[in-house]
Design a protein around this motif. Structure first.
Motif, short mmCIF file in Angstrom:
data_model
loop_
_atom_site.label_atom_id
_atom_site.label_comp_id
_atom_site.label_asym_id
_atom_site.label_seq_id
_atom_site.Cartn_x
_atom_site.Cartn_y
_atom_site.Cartn_z
N GLY A 140 0.81 -1.20 0.00
CA GLY A 140 0.00 0.00 0.00
C GLY A 140 0.85 1.26 0.00
N ILE A 195 -2.94 -1.57 -2.33
CA ILE A 195 -3.63 -0.33 -2.66
C ILE A 195 -2.63 0.64 -3.29
CG2 ILE A 195 -4.84 1.68 -1.71
CD1 ILE A 195 -5.92 -0.19 0.47
N GLY A 244 -0.57 8.56 3.34
CA GLY A 244 -0.65 7.43 4.25
C GLY A 244 0.45 7.37 5.29
N LEU A 266 -3.44 -0.06 5.91
CA LEU A 266 -3.94 -0.34 4.56
C LEU A 266 -3.31 -1.59 3.94
CD1 LEU A 266 -4.16 3.26 3.03
CD2 LEU A 266 -5.99 1.86 3.99
N ALA A 290 -5.33 5.74 -2.79
CA ALA A 290 -5.26 6.28 -1.44
C ALA A 290 -5.37 7.80 -1.46
CB ALA A 290 -3.96 5.85 -0.77
#
Length: 237
Positions: A12, A131, A206, A18, A136
């Motif tokens: 991710g 992801i 993130g 995530l 994101a």
């Protein structure tokens, strides 16, 4: 004697939460964790994402993937990394290769997979998707990338003016990756196009120091973090 399985795991964009459930499960039982690294990288972002889920006795192996545009240099390192991975697969049952985002989207894993199939075609490989950064980023911004019959393009920089003008006729949203190189030139192209009104820059999505702005033009002339992308949407109406 059989070989262990290589797992290409997408971790991710940078948030440990995530990482997929399947990715966590495999990492928890993997004996070796392979981490792609460039010479200039101080600490692997991918490794920092998965640290909470690794087995205590897991061995971490760094594989060098230099930041170079020289095809000969790159291929030599890809070949070396594939040989190193093959050697590990002869010794261990489970080897995980980490990659930010998804393993098959502009990822070093794609190169490793290609060369591993040449040096050890019998090696079992499983890919665990992750992801992507732009998924994101869209979630962070709370904007749909595309709706109804709109079209999306994902474009790495650098992009020439002719390429951009041709592309912009057919898509409604463009995601630009690797924008730290050629950022000001990209702003020039966007400013003169139908994509100038709705443009977002997202950096280190993130992670603890993520940043985003809907006015990337104000950052002209500044150094842009390598883990940055830009989303531009065509003016409607």
């Amino acid at each position: 004697m059989g070989m262990g399985t290589l797992y290409g795991i997408g971790v991710g964009p940078g948030d440990s939460g995530l990482l997929t459930v399947k990715g966590r499960e495999i990492l928890g039982r993997s004996q070796v964790i392979c981490v792609p690294k460039s010479k200039t990288e101080r600490e692997s972002v991918a490794l920092s994402v998965v640290k909470p889920y690794l087995a205590e006795d897991a061995v971490v192996e760094e594989l060098l993937f230099p930041m170079s545009r020289d095809e000969a240099v790159l291929e030599a390192h890809w070949q070396e990394a594939a040989q190193a991975a093959a050697k590990l697969l002869e010794q261990y049952d489970s080897v995980a290769f980490l990659t930010i985002g998804d393993p098959l989207l502009y990822s070093t894993f794609g190169y490793l997979l290609k060369f591993l199939q040449q040096v050890a075609p019998q090696a079992p490989v499983e890919v665990v998707p992750g992801i992507s950064s732009f998924n994101a980023a869209a979630s962070l911004l709370r904007i749909p990338l595309v709706e109804q019959n709109e079209r999306l393009a994902v474009v790495p920089l650098p992009v020439a003016e002719k390429e951009f003008l041709g592309l912009s006729q057919y898509v409604d949203t463009v995601v630009f990756l690797k924008v730290s190189a050629g950022f000001d030139e990209l702003l020039d192209l966007l400013e003169a196009s139908e994509f100038a009104d709705e443009v977002y820059l997202v950096s280190r999505c993130g992670t603890g120091d993520e940043f985003w702005t809907n006015d990337p033009f104000s950052l002209r002339g500044q150094k842009i973090d390598y883990l940055s992308l830009l989303i531009a949407k065509r003016r409607k109406g």
